[in-house]
Scaffold this active site. Structure first.
Site, short mmCIF file in Angstrom:
data_model
loop_
_atom_site.label_atom_id
_atom_site.label_comp_id
_atom_site.label_asym_id
_atom_site.label_seq_id
_atom_site.Cartn_x
_atom_site.Cartn_y
_atom_site.Cartn_z
N LYS A 1 0.85 -1.18 0.00
CA LYS A 1 0.00 0.00 0.00
C LYS A 1 0.89 1.24 0.00
CE LYS A 1 -3.81 1.93 2.77
NZ LYS A 1 -4.58 1.74 4.03
N HIS B 1 -0.15 4.42 0.51
CA HIS B 1 -0.69 5.55 1.25
C HIS B 1 -1.08 5.07 2.65
CE1 HIS B 1 -4.14 3.48 -0.56
NE2 HIS B 1 -4.85 3.93 0.46
#
Length: 234
Positions: free
Chosen positions: A111, A113
């Site tokens: 991921k 963010h």
């Protein structure tokens, strides 16, 4: 079937689990092509534990087997994707039995963010018990082990639902696939150094079938014995 075969030893948990898997439609008999290209007389699809009641009962089986095995662990890890609901459900059941343990799982892609990274849950630390459904070639186990070691923790053991007790395969330099004289579970135990506990094994399924002489499952006993004789490992 010839009397040359005798029912393997089994325990009550394994027999309950086989019956549960049959009732849930997770364990089926027929003709199925495995990932290794073999024609198997039975098929086990853990994705069929697909509602809250089934998942809860499955978690009870995992927790009972884990605690009975005596395997020590500091936390649980579930490999994406099937291991994610498994590890959460097993953590809840273990806590209900007085063994509260943190858990984590991974994403398939990092991921970029928020908190970022591949891991979700408690940071990996100490002795990690990996929760998965089955092992075919040990590939997923190797990936989990690398991830756990990369985080500075110790991949210590694995708990799975079913040990098929059959020869693994490997791909040669020329691309041909060949059988090897050990199972994926044995590979993880001997080569990767992890303890492995399974709720049930192929031998437990054979024991169950030996008790079904007067049921609709009786015709499959000979087929499963033949498959065990051809592809099985001790």
């Amino acid at each position: 079937m010839s009397s040359a075969h005798s029912a393997p030893e089994s325990d009550a948990l394994a027999q309950r689990f086989v019956q549960f898997a049959l009732d849930a439609g997770v364990l089926r008999f027929g003709t199925f092509k495995t990932k290794a290209g073999r024609l198997s007389p039975y098929f086990f699809n853990a994705g069929g534990f697909d509602d809250g009641a089934k998942l809860g009962q499955l978690a009870q089986c995992y927790a009972e087997r884990i605690l009975h095995s005596g395997i020590a662990f500091d936390m649980l890890f579930g490999p994406a994707y099937k291991g994610i609901p498994l590890v959460a459900a097993v953590a809840v059941e273990l806590a209900r039995r007085g063994h509260n343990a943190p858990f984590a799982f991974n994403r398939k892609e990092a991921k970029d963010h928020g908190e970022g990274g591949l891991l979700v849950g408690t940071p990996l630390r100490g002795r990690v018990l990996i929760i998965d459904d089955v092992m075919s070639a040990g590939t997923a186990a190797r990936e989990s082990i690398a991830l756990i070691r990369g985080a500075g923790a110790t991949p210590h053991a694995m708990a799975i639902a079913l040990d098929r007790q059959e020869m693994a395969t490997e791909v040669g330099p020329d691309g041909t696939v060949r059988d090897v004289p050990y199972s994926a579970v044995q590979y993880v135990q001997r080569e990767l150094g992890l303890a492995v506990c399974a709720i049930a094994k192929l031998d437990d399924l054979l024991h169950y079938l030996e008790q079904q002489a007067d049921s609709e499952l009786a015709p499959y006993k000979a087929q499963v014995w033949a498959y065990r004789a051809r592809y099985g490992v001790a």
